[in-house]
Design a protein around this motif. Structure first.
Motif, PDB file in Angstrom:
ATOM      1  N   UNK A 133       0.797  -1.224   0.000  1.00 41.01           N
ATOM      2  CA  UNK A 133       0.000   0.000   0.000  1.00 41.01           C
ATOM      3  C   UNK A 133       0.834   1.281   0.000  1.00 41.01           C
ATOM      4  N   UNK A 134       0.154   2.382  -0.382  1.00 45.46           N
ATOM      5  CA  UNK A 134       0.839   3.654  -0.554  1.00 45.46           C
ATOM      6  C   UNK A 134       1.474   4.204   0.704  1.00 45.46           C
ATOM      7  N   UNK A 135       0.808   4.061   1.852  1.00 45.57           N
ATOM      8  CA  UNK A 135       1.353   4.605   3.099  1.00 45.57           C
ATOM      9  C   UNK A 135       2.697   3.970   3.425  1.00 45.57           C
ATOM     10  N   UNK A 136       2.773   2.655   3.367  1.00 44.01           N
ATOM     11  CA  UNK A 136       4.006   1.959   3.691  1.00 44.01           C
ATOM     12  C   UNK A 136       5.128   2.347   2.719  1.00 44.01           C
ATOM     13  N   UNK A 137       4.778   2.585   1.470  1.00 39.54           N
ATOM     14  CA  UNK A 137       5.775   2.987   0.475  1.00 39.54           C
ATOM     15  C   UNK A 137       6.300   4.395   0.753  1.00 39.54           C
ATOM     16  N   UNK A 138       5.414   5.294   1.175  1.00 33.59           N
ATOM     17  CA  UNK A 138       5.864   6.641   1.527  1.00 33.59           C
ATOM     18  C   UNK A 138       6.753   6.598   2.766  1.00 33.59           C
ATOM     19  N   UNK A 139       6.435   5.728   3.704  1.00 36.66           N
ATOM     20  CA  UNK A 139       7.310   5.546   4.854  1.00 36.66           C
ATOM     21  C   UNK A 139       8.700   5.081   4.413  1.00 36.66           C
ATOM     22  N   UNK A 140       8.743   4.191   3.407  1.00 36.85           N
ATOM     23  CA  UNK A 140      10.028   3.711   2.902  1.00 36.85           C
ATOM     24  C   UNK A 140      10.833   4.872   2.326  1.00 36.85           C
TER      25      UNK A 140
END
Length: 506
Positions: A133-140
């Motif tokens: 998901x997008x949130x986890x990718x932005x955290x990365x």
């Protein structure tokens, strides 16, 4: 006559489609682009490729159809979901887009898991906590590319970036926003709880507007690039999976459809989110205001069928090539010669692990029950039965909340009458087949655009786009015969769980 251009921004390319206000498909064209797969499970795309595809297909579509650009009532979108494109205040991409298929954000998934249970997370956003998901990718991005994160003004999905390029406006809408897995499904706003525990700056998330929102008019610069008239209304549209809901007529409670492609899903429409106690299904925010789109997606449906053709049915493939027919038609002729239950052969369709209904990346495909008396036709039938019985588990989860008696099927896998009748019998449901099997996402985007600019009163306008060519009724004897086969299918999977773990080194 007014027209709508619908762009479907997928993983392999953009399909631009022109529909009339009467629901007629006037023309379509495709522009392919690449995807960079690397580091085992990373996947990125260049957003400039998306924009070039929009410009090229729009010009080609107008030239191909001869439609006056001033008669384009709206441009709308269906787009790949679950991505992360970081842009600065000028809308300039700061790095390639991390797309839906990318799985690099495992550490970020684990960080969220250390602060909230999977159950609590699921009951807020309608999805499991996962690296997809997008949130986890932005955290990365924050954890690994701090300079990019610091310069990020907003993070966008594919269609949201194109809306930005056309209008200069930074927006997303509920269906794509929910693919970030940090939207509170009950409020359709960014969840303060989830965003806070992720540590992400909420200001980097775009404003959420309705899917039918007119983001703005095509700017002078964008008009020159695309061939559209300056000021043409640009409607947000939706994420591709939910646009398919609209395009398949699933715009009212209980209206259900199944997409059968490489992967496959069964989805419906409900007035409230559908939460499965075992978290086997997910719920998206719908494009239709006030509605939700509960869904269960399996990994390898048509993919299993294609594997069968390529690895087991090379004779049929070669014969089909010589005779100019479909290899699948030849395979289906053999499948018809095998009885319900494939003479005792069970196929577990887990060639790529499994999402719904198993959520088990360690699951493997298997043929079970082979005997000396079995013939090749039994193996072929068992593959389609295994896929269909796997999907039927998803259907039964949805049926606990929704009365489902008929299902519209779309996608390339819906071309074969043998498989469609099998679905009717396994699901015990009427199967309806539209004339256009592979235009649902485009039609969904077009109707959303039409509603947005007032060309259509409401989403019931989809009825003028869908024309049913065939209906398959469940056969009572076949429905009864599949009962024990489905029980055996489930038992085979459960018994192999320790084998899957051993194979994965666990």
């Amino acid at each position: 006559m007014k027209y709508i251009i619908a762009h479907d921004l997928g993983t392999s390319g953009n399909k631009a489609t022109l529909f009339s206000q009467e629901g007629e498909l006037v023309g379509s064209t495709v522009h392919a682009y690449g995807c960079h797969y690397f580091n085992d499970n990373w996947a990125e795309q260049n957003p400039d490729d998306w924009w070039k595809s929009i410009c090229d297909t729009t010009r080609a579509l107008l030239a191909q159809t001869g439609v006056d650009k001033r008669d384009i009532a709206a441009v709308s979108f269906s787009g790949q979901m679950m991505g992360c494109l970081c842009v600065d205040r000028a809308g300039v991409p700061l790095r390639p887009s991390i797309i839906w298929a990318d799985q690099r954000a495992q550490a970020q998934q684990n960080k969220i898991a250390s602060q909230i249970s999977m159950e609590d997370y699921y009951h807020i956003v309608g999805h499991r906590n996962a690296a997809s998901y997008g949130l986890q990718k932005l955290m990365w991005v924050r954890d690994n590319e701090p300079d990019v994160y610091k310069a990020t003004y907003k993070t966008l999905n594919a269609k949201d970036y194109i809306v930005l390029k056309l209008t200069g406006k930074f927006f997303t809408e509920p269906s794509d926003a929910s693919s970030n897995a940090c939207v509170d499904l009950r409020t359709l706003r960014w969840s303060e709880k989830i965003v806070d525990l992720s540590g992400i700056d909420a200001e980097k998330l775009p404003d959420i507007v309705p899917s039918t929102h007119v983001a703005g008019g095509v700017t002078k610069e964008a008009a020159q690039a695309t061939g559209l008239a300056e000021g043409t209304p640009v409607v947000m549209g939706g994420g591709d999976g939910v646009c398919a809901n609209v395009g398949a007529g699933s715009v009212r409670p209980g209206k259900t459809f199944s997409y059968v492609g490489s992967s496959s899903w069964i989805a419906s429409t409900s007035e409230t989110p559908v939460f499965d106690p075992l978290m086997r299904t997910v719920t998206w925010a719908h494009i239709v205001p006030g509605m939700y789109a509960p869904n269960g997606t399996m990994q390898s449906a048509g993919g299993s069928y294609a594997w069968l053709k390529n690895q087991v049915c090379r004779y049929e493939a070669e014969k089909a090539a010589r005779e100019g027919v479909s290899a699948y038609d030849l395979i289906n002729q053999e499948i018809e010669q095998s009885p319900i239950g494939a003479n005792g052969v069970i196929f577990l369709p887990y060639l790529l692990g499994e999402r719904a209904p198993r959520w088990n990346p360690d699951a493997k495909a298997a043929f079970l029950g082979l005997k000396m008396e079995n013939e090749r036709k039994d193996l072929l039938r068992s593959v389609l039965e295994g896929v269909t019985m796997n999907l039927e588990i998803i259907l039964q989860i949805l049926r606990q909340h929704i009365d489902i008696r008929e299902i519209l099927v779309i996608g390339g896998g819906a071309k074969g009458a043998v498989w469609r009748q099998m679905m009717a019998d396994v699901y015990n449901a009427r199967i309806k087949v539209p004339v256009l099997l592979e235009e649902a996402t485009s039609m969904g985007a077009a109707v959303t655009g039409g509603v947005g600019v007032g060309l259509f009163k409401d989403f019931d306008a989809i009825d003028r786009f869908i024309h049913i060519q065939t209906v398959h009724e469940p056969q009572p004897q076949a429905v009864a015969a599949y009962g024990p086969v489905k029980e055996l299918f489930e038992l085979c999977y459960q018994c192999l769980l320790p084998v899957y773990q051993r194979m994965s080194g666990k």
